[in-house]
Write a protein that holds these residues in place. Structure first.
Motif, short mmCIF file in Angstrom:
data_model
loop_
_atom_site.label_atom_id
_atom_site.label_comp_id
_atom_site.label_asym_id
_atom_site.label_seq_id
_atom_site.Cartn_x
_atom_site.Cartn_y
_atom_site.Cartn_z
N ARG A 4 0.85 -1.20 0.00
CA ARG A 4 0.00 0.00 0.00
C ARG A 4 0.88 1.25 0.00
O ARG A 4 0.66 2.19 -0.76
CB ARG A 4 -0.91 -0.01 1.23
N ILE A 8 1.19 4.13 -2.89
CA ILE A 8 0.95 5.56 -2.62
C ILE A 8 2.21 6.37 -2.93
O ILE A 8 2.14 7.47 -3.48
CB ILE A 8 0.48 5.78 -1.17
N SER A 239 13.71 14.43 -0.67
CA SER A 239 14.17 14.63 0.70
C SER A 239 14.83 13.35 1.21
O SER A 239 14.21 12.29 1.21
CB SER A 239 12.98 15.00 1.57
N GLU A 241 15.63 12.94 4.23
CA GLU A 241 14.97 12.65 5.51
C GLU A 241 13.70 11.82 5.29
O GLU A 241 13.37 10.97 6.09
CB GLU A 241 14.61 13.96 6.22
N LEU A 242 13.01 12.10 4.17
CA LEU A 242 11.82 11.31 3.87
C LEU A 242 12.21 9.85 3.65
O LEU A 242 11.53 8.93 4.13
CB LEU A 242 11.12 11.87 2.62
N MET A 245 12.73 8.29 7.00
CA MET A 245 11.47 8.01 7.70
C MET A 245 10.73 6.83 7.08
O MET A 245 10.17 6.00 7.78
CB MET A 245 10.58 9.26 7.66
N ARG A 249 9.61 3.22 8.78
CA ARG A 249 8.21 2.81 8.91
C ARG A 249 7.87 1.54 8.12
O ARG A 249 7.43 0.56 8.68
CB ARG A 249 7.27 3.95 8.52
N LYS B 73 8.88 -0.45 14.55
CA LYS B 73 8.19 0.40 13.58
C LYS B 73 6.87 0.93 14.09
O LYS B 73 6.45 2.02 13.75
CB LYS B 73 7.96 -0.37 12.27
N SER B 77 8.51 6.49 16.70
CA SER B 77 8.49 7.40 15.56
C SER B 77 9.68 8.35 15.64
O SER B 77 10.09 8.74 16.75
CB SER B 77 7.21 8.23 15.56
N TYR B 78 10.18 8.71 14.48
CA TYR B 78 11.36 9.56 14.43
C TYR B 78 11.03 10.83 13.64
O TYR B 78 10.54 10.75 12.52
CB TYR B 78 12.50 8.78 13.76
N PRO B 84 11.20 16.03 6.02
CA PRO B 84 10.89 14.82 5.25
C PRO B 84 9.61 14.99 4.44
O PRO B 84 8.76 14.13 4.44
CB PRO B 84 10.71 13.78 6.35
N ASP B 93 -1.56 15.75 0.60
CA ASP B 93 -0.86 14.70 -0.15
C ASP B 93 0.27 14.10 0.68
O ASP B 93 0.50 12.89 0.67
CB ASP B 93 -0.31 15.26 -1.46
N ARG B 96 -1.06 11.67 3.07
CA ARG B 96 -1.60 10.44 2.48
C ARG B 96 -0.60 9.29 2.53
O ARG B 96 -0.98 8.11 2.52
CB ARG B 96 -1.98 10.69 1.01
N LEU B 97 0.68 9.65 2.56
CA LEU B 97 1.71 8.61 2.61
C LEU B 97 1.66 7.85 3.94
O LEU B 97 2.04 6.69 4.02
CB LEU B 97 3.08 9.27 2.41
N TRP B 98 1.20 8.53 4.96
CA TRP B 98 1.28 7.95 6.31
C TRP B 98 -0.07 7.56 6.89
O TRP B 98 -0.15 6.77 7.82
CB TRP B 98 1.97 8.95 7.25
N TYR B 99 -1.14 8.18 6.39
CA TYR B 99 -2.49 7.92 6.91
C TYR B 99 -3.38 7.37 5.80
O TYR B 99 -3.28 7.82 4.66
CB TYR B 99 -3.15 9.22 7.39
N SER B 100 -4.25 6.45 6.14
CA SER B 100 -5.29 6.08 5.18
C SER B 100 -6.30 7.24 5.17
O SER B 100 -6.32 8.08 6.07
CB SER B 100 -5.97 4.78 5.60
N THR B 138 5.57 17.81 9.69
CA THR B 138 6.57 16.74 9.83
C THR B 138 6.21 15.83 11.00
O THR B 138 6.23 14.59 10.88
CB THR B 138 7.97 17.35 10.06
N CYS B 141 3.24 13.71 10.23
CA CYS B 141 3.60 12.54 9.39
C CYS B 141 4.23 11.45 10.26
O CYS B 141 3.95 10.26 10.10
CB CYS B 141 4.57 12.95 8.29
N ALA B 142 5.11 11.88 11.17
CA ALA B 142 5.89 10.90 11.95
C ALA B 142 5.03 10.12 12.95
O ALA B 142 5.30 8.96 13.23
CB ALA B 142 7.01 11.62 12.69
N ALA B 144 1.91 9.15 12.77
CA ALA B 144 0.68 8.66 12.14
C ALA B 144 0.04 7.51 12.91
O ALA B 144 -1.17 7.42 13.00
CB ALA B 144 0.95 8.26 10.72
N ARG B 145 0.86 6.60 13.45
CA ARG B 145 0.26 5.41 14.09
C ARG B 145 0.22 5.53 15.61
O ARG B 145 0.24 4.52 16.31
CB ARG B 145 1.03 4.17 13.66
#
Lengths: 401, 224
Positions: A4, A8, A239, A241-242, A245, A249, B73, B77-78, B84, B93, B96-100, B138, B141-142, B144-145
């Motif tokens: 997933r 994305i 990035s 850093e991205l 991360m 994850r 994981k 979180s970092y 990032p 957007d 969206r990478l980190w959350y549904s 940032t 994003c970090a 998210a969970r």
């Protein structure tokens, strides 16, 4: 979860690229059209050897003269000239008009008494008339051609005389002219019509591509390769850093590389199809057709995109920031395009350079244009992407910047 | 101890940066790590986050080893020092990478994203956000969970007072829910608001009680 996130990631990277792509594709159209116009202005858009329009040459002769008729017939049958020139019978007024309006390149005037005076001291020569008064290559070639035609016709005539003489000496009771027409036909069929005795095989410049096909492949590939420089913002604005991360994850470095490579591949594919289609359309306008094997745009563009995207992934991973990355891309593209034979065919190079060129990724890709195997390109792409993934992984794990 | 870091070592080639860093934290702790430039603070966080592989050491959470575990994981979180973010895309957007889609909407309505005030700039491109907004995005994003442990590398650097206060309200809320924060910082306000301060020098971590004496702090950090 991983899939997933990868999906994305690819979608988001595609959105990033879409902000660049329209401008780059407009640039492609402009460059291809400008290049074609420049080439047309410089060279007069000469046709390639697959599709060259035949040189039209008028022939003015007495159609009642059987020798002249035989000679012109010989010319039309002679395979080397048949492919290049079309001989059209006409009177001299039509021939002159044809020269003036450009429908004829030249005309051959065979005097009515040419064959009867041929073996006398007072020979009435044939005339090869052309409009050009310049001392250019065209005039030289036409002069050479005129000499060849005269020699060919004279030799044809000598062969006929010889055959008649042979018949008189060996078959005194027969009429030597009885089978004359049959003799002439057999002569044309067996001696002059030589393409029935052999097939023409062109040892191509690149695989089995012709000269024109080779340059079409070389130039379109080179345009696609240099186009990649425009993608540098896509790479430089990534990035790091991205990446860190993501790897923490769910998306390890090799998958990040795979995602980005997919997007770059798609961009290169679209561009390569555009370059090939536009190039073909412009050549069609110029009256040049390209070999059938280059018409499979999807396959050729896919292999081009595979080669270029994997190469760029590695270059921009090694040297991520401009201007060093731009310089590295430019040097690599120029060097590989040269050794691959995009500028000069590889057959022009000394053996070691030829071998190196064929083994390099761009060389393997350009060989596919001529129907070469896609295996080498695929292996190179996998190798380069693995290397890219390995470097990113080492950077993230080792903390090396 | 809920979180226990023991003997973390890390070298870059022949240069030994961390020589056995050890410390511990309870649920609700905000641990500030200070130290001079180049002393290995960011390296320590990256080792704990699993980005770098430490040469030796362990990171235990409620008795379980995290460093070579899948649990890392989801529990940790970092938040890096840099950005990032995908600069060309909107805040939505990037999230969206980190959350549904469902998680994002729920969190914007009554969760962490609402607490961070992300809704204010959801449609704005990341490249057009202020430093404070970027930092909040940032962090969004970090986390998210909803991780138990948040590692932050200079989270309040270059932020104005209001932005810094907003972040600390979020940090306090996280700690109040029983989470742990480990942050690398050079900001005195961060040190003052942390429950525990560690100073990193000579590759080792020592607990430091800041008494308000800046000269002593500078000497302790080998600045002077």
């Amino acid at each position: 979860m991983v899939m997933r996130m990868l999906l994305i990631y690819i979608i988001l990277q595609s959105k990033r690229l879409l902000s660049l792509l329209p401008r780059l594709l407009i640039g492609t159209v402009a460059v291809v059209i400008a290049g074609a116009l420049a080439a047309g202005l410089v060279s007069g858009v000469r046709a390639g050897d697959e599709s060259r329009v035949k040189t039209r040459i008028g022939v003015v002769y007495d159609e009642g003269d059987s020798y002249a008729r035989a000679g012109v017939g010989a010319l039309r049958h002679f395979d080397s000239s048949r492919n290049e020139a079309e001989f059209i019978a006409m009177d001299e007024a039509q021939a002159k008009a044809g020269l003036i309006d450009g429908s004829l390149t030249a005309y051959l005037y065979i005097p009515g008494d040419f064959f009867t005076t041929m073996y006398s001291d007072d020979i009435n020569p044939m005339r090869f008339v052309t409009l050009s008064g310049s001392a250019g290559l065209d005039t030289r070639l036409l002069t050479e051609m005129a000499e060849s035609i005269v020699r060919l016709m004279a030799e044809t005539q000598a062969a006929e005389y010889g055959a008649v003489e042979y018949a008189r000496e060996n078959f005194p009771d027969s009429n030597p002219y009885e089978g004359y027409d049959d003799l002439i036909d057999r002569y044309f069929a067996a001696v002059l019509d030589r393409d029935k005795l052999y097939s023409v095989e062109i040892i191509g410049y690149n695989g089995n591509l012709s000269f024109a096909g080779h340059f079409f492949a070389g130039i379109t590939f080179m345009l696609s390769a240099f186009w990649g420089i425009g993608l540098s913002p896509f790479f430089s604005r990534r990035s790091r850093e991205l990446g860190n991360m993501l790897s923490v994850r769910a998306l390890p470095a090799p998958l990040q590389v795979a995602g980005e490579a997919t997007v770059i591949f798609a961009a290169h594919f679209i561009n390569a199809v555009l370059v090939l289609a536009l190039g073909k359309a412009l050549l069609d306008l110029a009256g040049v057709t390209i070999p059938d094997k280059l018409n499979n745009f999807a396959a050729v563009a896919a292999l081009t995109a595979l080669c270029l995207s994997s190469t760029e992934m590695l270059i921009f991973e090694l040297v991520p920031l401009p201007p060093a990355s731009l310089m590295a891309h430019f040097i690599n593209t120029a060097a590989q395009c040269f050794t691959a034979g995009c500028v000069y065919p590889r057959s022009f190079f000394p053996e070691p350079l030829r071998t190196i060129g064929a083994l390099m990724p761009f060389g393997a890709a350009i060989d596919c244009y001529g129907g070469g195997s896609a295996l080498a390109v695929t292996i190179w792409a996998i190798l380069l992407l693995c290397l890219t993934g390995g470097i990113r992984l080492a950077r993230q794990r080792g903390g090396v910047s | 101890m809920t979180a226990e870091i023991k003997g973390i070592e890390k070298s870059y080639g022949k240069k030994s940066v961390l020589r056995g860093v050890s410390f511990s934290a309870e649920r609700g702790d905000a641990v500030a790590i200070i130290g001079g430039n180049g002393r290995g603070k960011s390296t320590l966080l990256k080792c704990l986050a699993g980005i770098l592989r430490p040469d030796a050491g362990s990171f235990m959470w409620e008795g379980a080893e995290l460093l070579r575990s899948r649990e890392l994981k989801s529990l940790v979180s970092y938040v890096p020092q840099g950005t990032p973010l995908i600069e060309e895309l909107s805040a939505r957007d990037n999230l969206r990478l980190w959350y549904s889609r469902g998680e994002m909407e729920l969190s914007l309505e009554k969760g962490l994203l609402r607490d961070l005030g992300i809704g204010e700039f959801l449609k704005t491109r990341a490249s057009r956000l202020s430093i404070g907004m970027r930092k909040r995005l940032t962090i969004a994003c970090a986390i998210a969970r909803d991780p138990q442990i948040i590692l932050l590398d200079e989270p309040t650097a270059s932020l104005d007072i209001a932005a810094r206060e907003r972040l600390w309200q979020f940090f306090d809320a996280h700690c109040a829910r029983g989470g742990v924060m480990i942050l690398v910082t050079h900001e005195l306000r961060d040190i003052e608001r942390s429950s525990k301060t560690l100073i990193l020098r000579n590759g080792l971590a020592e607990e430091y009680n800041f008494s308000g004496d800046y000269t002593a702090l500078a000497e302790a950090m080998e600045w002077s």
